[in-house]
Design an enzyme around this catalytic site. Structure first.
Site, PDB file in Angstrom:
ATOM      1  N   ASN A 236       1.938 -35.724  23.587  1.00 33.70           N
ATOM      2  CA  ASN A 236       1.291 -36.017  22.311  1.00 33.70           C
ATOM      3  C   ASN A 236      -0.069 -36.617  22.629  1.00 33.70           C
ATOM      4  O   ASN A 236      -0.161 -37.764  23.050  1.00 33.70           O
ATOM      5  CB  ASN A 236       2.173 -37.010  21.520  1.00 33.70           C
ATOM      6  CG  ASN A 236       1.490 -37.512  20.260  1.00 33.70           C
ATOM      7  OD1 ASN A 236       0.467 -36.968  19.838  1.00 33.70           O
ATOM      8  ND2 ASN A 236       2.054 -38.550  19.665  1.00 33.70           N
ATOM      9  N   TRP A 237      -1.100 -35.817  22.428  1.00 35.06           N
ATOM     10  CA  TRP A 237      -2.441 -36.274  22.826  1.00 35.06           C
ATOM     11  C   TRP A 237      -3.071 -37.203  21.787  1.00 35.06           C
ATOM     12  O   TRP A 237      -4.169 -37.724  22.012  1.00 35.06           O
ATOM     13  CB  TRP A 237      -3.354 -35.063  23.083  1.00 35.06           C
ATOM     14  CG  TRP A 237      -2.915 -34.200  24.236  1.00 35.06           C
ATOM     15  CD1 TRP A 237      -1.795 -34.376  25.018  1.00 35.06           C
ATOM     16  CD2 TRP A 237      -3.566 -33.031  24.741  1.00 35.06           C
ATOM     17  NE1 TRP A 237      -1.717 -33.387  25.970  1.00 35.06           N
ATOM     18  CE2 TRP A 237      -2.788 -32.539  25.831  1.00 35.06           C
ATOM     19  CE3 TRP A 237      -4.721 -32.328  24.391  1.00 35.06           C
ATOM     20  CZ2 TRP A 237      -3.144 -31.401  26.553  1.00 35.06           C
ATOM     21  CZ3 TRP A 237      -5.073 -31.188  25.107  1.00 35.06           C
ATOM     22  CH2 TRP A 237      -4.290 -30.738  26.184  1.00 35.06           C
ATOM     23  N   LYS A 238      -2.417 -37.360  20.648  1.00 38.71           N
ATOM     24  CA  LYS A 238      -2.915 -38.242  19.575  1.00 38.71           C
ATOM     25  C   LYS A 238      -4.383 -37.913  19.256  1.00 38.71           C
ATOM     26  O   LYS A 238      -4.796 -36.766  19.395  1.00 38.71           O
ATOM     27  CB  LYS A 238      -2.730 -39.714  19.954  1.00 38.71           C
ATOM     28  CG  LYS A 238      -1.298 -40.009  20.395  1.00 38.71           C
ATOM     29  CD  LYS A 238      -0.978 -41.469  20.418  1.00 38.71           C
ATOM     30  CE  LYS A 238       0.415 -41.682  20.976  1.00 38.71           C
ATOM     31  NZ  LYS A 238       0.890 -43.052  20.852  1.00 38.71           N
TER      32      LYS A 238
ATOM     33  N   HIS B  88       5.907 -39.446  13.154  1.00 42.65           N
ATOM     34  CA  HIS B  88       5.592 -40.375  14.247  1.00 42.65           C
ATOM     35  C   HIS B  88       5.406 -41.782  13.660  1.00 42.65           C
ATOM     36  O   HIS B  88       4.916 -41.926  12.529  1.00 42.65           O
ATOM     37  CB  HIS B  88       4.316 -39.909  14.957  1.00 42.65           C
ATOM     38  CG  HIS B  88       4.056 -40.633  16.234  1.00 42.65           C
ATOM     39  ND1 HIS B  88       3.494 -41.888  16.262  1.00 42.65           N
ATOM     40  CD2 HIS B  88       4.301 -40.298  17.522  1.00 42.65           C
ATOM     41  CE1 HIS B  88       3.398 -42.289  17.518  1.00 42.65           C
ATOM     42  NE2 HIS B  88       3.885 -41.344  18.303  1.00 42.65           N
TER      43      HIS B  88
ATOM     44  N   GLU C  52       3.247 -43.949  14.128  1.00 42.92           N
ATOM     45  CA  GLU C  52       1.867 -44.250  13.724  1.00 42.92           C
ATOM     46  C   GLU C  52       1.577 -43.697  12.334  1.00 42.92           C
ATOM     47  O   GLU C  52       0.844 -44.305  11.553  1.00 42.92           O
ATOM     48  CB  GLU C  52       0.886 -43.704  14.782  1.00 42.92           C
ATOM     49  CG  GLU C  52       0.955 -44.537  16.059  1.00 42.92           C
ATOM     50  CD  GLU C  52       0.573 -43.808  17.335  1.00 42.92           C
ATOM     51  OE1 GLU C  52       0.023 -42.687  17.274  1.00 42.92           O
ATOM     52  OE2 GLU C  52       0.854 -44.362  18.424  1.00 42.92           O
TER      53      GLU C  52
ATOM     54  N   GLU D 109      11.813 -42.965  19.517  1.00 45.28           N
ATOM     55  CA  GLU D 109      10.653 -43.704  20.009  1.00 45.28           C
ATOM     56  C   GLU D 109      10.717 -45.135  19.482  1.00 45.28           C
ATOM     57  O   GLU D 109      10.263 -45.406  18.356  1.00 45.28           O
ATOM     58  CB  GLU D 109       9.369 -43.036  19.518  1.00 45.28           C
ATOM     59  CG  GLU D 109       9.210 -41.605  20.001  1.00 45.28           C
ATOM     60  CD  GLU D 109       7.755 -41.207  20.121  1.00 45.28           C
ATOM     61  OE1 GLU D 109       7.362 -40.786  21.214  1.00 45.28           O
ATOM     62  OE2 GLU D 109       7.001 -41.368  19.158  1.00 45.28           O
TER      63      GLU D 109
ATOM     64  N   GLY E  42       2.987 -47.080  23.684  1.00 45.57           N
ATOM     65  CA  GLY E  42       1.647 -47.498  24.100  1.00 45.57           C
ATOM     66  C   GLY E  42       1.564 -48.950  24.558  1.00 45.57           C
ATOM     67  O   GLY E  42       0.477 -49.494  24.704  1.00 45.57           O
TER      68      GLY E  42
ATOM     69  N   SER F 207       6.137 -45.233  26.405  1.00 49.41           N
ATOM     70  CA  SER F 207       5.682 -45.582  27.752  1.00 49.41           C
ATOM     71  C   SER F 207       6.461 -44.854  28.851  1.00 49.41           C
ATOM     72  O   SER F 207       6.713 -45.426  29.918  1.00 49.41           O
ATOM     73  CB  SER F 207       5.708 -47.100  27.957  1.00 49.41           C
ATOM     74  OG  SER F 207       4.865 -47.737  27.014  1.00 49.41           O
TER      75      SER F 207
ATOM     76  N   GLY G 214       2.889 -40.018  25.318  1.00 54.23           N
ATOM     77  CA  GLY G 214       1.541 -40.269  24.816  1.00 54.23           C
ATOM     78  C   GLY G 214       0.567 -40.468  25.959  1.00 54.23           C
ATOM     79  O   GLY G 214       0.031 -39.510  26.518  1.00 54.23           O
ATOM     80  N   GLY G 215       0.373 -41.716  26.363  1.00 57.09           N
ATOM     81  CA  GLY G 215      -0.635 -42.058  27.370  1.00 57.09           C
ATOM     82  C   GLY G 215      -0.594 -41.200  28.627  1.00 57.09           C
ATOM     83  O   GLY G 215      -1.627 -40.694  29.084  1.00 57.09           O
TER      84      GLY G 215
HETATM   85  C1  PEP Z   1       4.026 -41.578  21.542  1.00 56.79           C
HETATM   86  O1  PEP Z   1       3.214 -42.104  20.795  1.00 56.79           O
HETATM   87  O2  PEP Z   1       4.640 -40.568  21.162  1.00 56.79           O
HETATM   88  C2  PEP Z   1       4.273 -42.225  22.832  1.00 56.79           C
HETATM   89  C3  PEP Z   1       5.458 -42.137  23.339  1.00 56.79           C
HETATM   90  O3  PEP Z   1       3.215 -42.893  23.422  1.00 56.79           O
HETATM   91  P1  PEP Z   1       3.208 -43.615  24.873  1.00 56.79           P
HETATM   92  O4  PEP Z   1       3.834 -42.659  25.838  1.00 56.79           O
HETATM   93  O5  PEP Z   1       1.770 -43.857  25.142  1.00 56.79           O
HETATM   94  O6  PEP Z   1       4.015 -44.854  24.723  1.00 56.79           O
END
Ligand code: PEP
Length: 256
Positions: A10-12, A96, A98, A168, A174, A214, A235-236
């Site tokens: 997920n590149w957000k 999600h 967010e 999640e 994050g 994470s 994500g990251g």
């Molecule tokens: C996400 O937002 O879907 C996520 C899992 O982010 P991160 O891996 O950065 O925690």
């Protein structure tokens, strides 16, 4: 285990179209013919045409991070399922945390989007998860059950098993804090049990439940070794080709 592992990035709201092109090229170059597991990249809308071109006929799949609940018409700023399909998008991240917290998306609204995806043969990735406050108040199961019951309302029986769920925990997104493999497995097993109550045991045994929060090369093997963890939503670590490819490697190892 018959479920195929899915490693999804997920590149957000990161990467311009040209930066996204570079990242996609670096990933696709390494795993274009990989078939042991499913690999998915979800760039922002503006990068989808570019990444679609690069993904081409490879085995890497293309996803979006959102979709309109409407089919077409006067809905300024929205992007429809048909528009995504036209660019060879096959998955959409729905609900999600967010979007729930910053844009006020409710379970009922998320459900409309999920049904729109199923209607258009897009695979929804329905995200669920509790906040730290909810966990500390002992409400993990209550929160997740509510999100699943609301999000999965009215799913047609013949499409149920295509759905993907992502667990999640909001406190792990994050933040660098990961759920321990045991904590994650406990919730994944609860999610599978709840899905079987909502959709039936057959779809529940086939639906993939991803972990997100994470996830990185250093913790992926342990998480993916758990019986109800069928992949990751990342994500990251999806923003660096080397890290993402290392996670793909962990997925292949877990599938074997
Ligand atoms: C996400 O937002 O879907 C996520 C899992 O982010 P991160 O891996 O950065 O925690």
């Amino acid at each position: 285990m018959s479920r195929k592992i899915l490693i999804a990035g997920n590149w957000k709201m990161n990467k311009t179209a040209s930066e996204a092109g570079e990242l996609a090229r670096a990933i696709v170059a390494q795993i274009a013919t990989l078939s042991a597991i499913d690999v998915l990249m979800c760039p922002p809308f503006t990068s989808i045409p570019k990444v679609s071109e690069i993904v081409g006929t490879s085995n890497v799949r293309l996803g979006a991070q959102n979709v309109s609940d409407k089919v077409s018409g006067a809905y300024t700023g929205e992007v429809s399922a048909a528009m995504l399909r036209d660019l060879y998008v096959s998955y959409v991240i729905i609900g999600h945390s967010e979007r729930r917290s910053y844009y006020g998306e409710t379970d009922a609204f998320i459900n409309k989007k999920l049904l729109t995806c199923l209607d258009s043969n897009l695979i929804p990735i329905l995200c669920v998860g509790e906040t730290l406050e909810e966990r500390e108040a002992g409400k993990v199961e209550e929160v997740i059950r509510t999100q699943l019951v609301g999000g999965l309302a009215g799913v047609p029986a013949d499409k149920a098993e295509t759905i993907v769920i992502a667990y999640e925990p909001v406190w792990a997104i994050g933040t660098g804090k990961t759920a321990t493999p045991e904590q994650a497995q406990e919730v994944h097993a609860f999610i599978r049990k709840t899905i079987s109550e909502i959709l039936g045991t057959e779809p529940a045994s086939k639906i993939r439940i991803l972990y997100g929060g994470s996830m990185k090369p250093a913790n992926a093997d342990e998480l993916l070794a758990k019986p109800d963890i069928d992949g990751g939503l990342i994500g990251g670590a999806a923003l660096k080709a080397d890290d993402f490819l290392a996670l793909v490697k962990s997925g292949v190892k877990a599938q074997a």
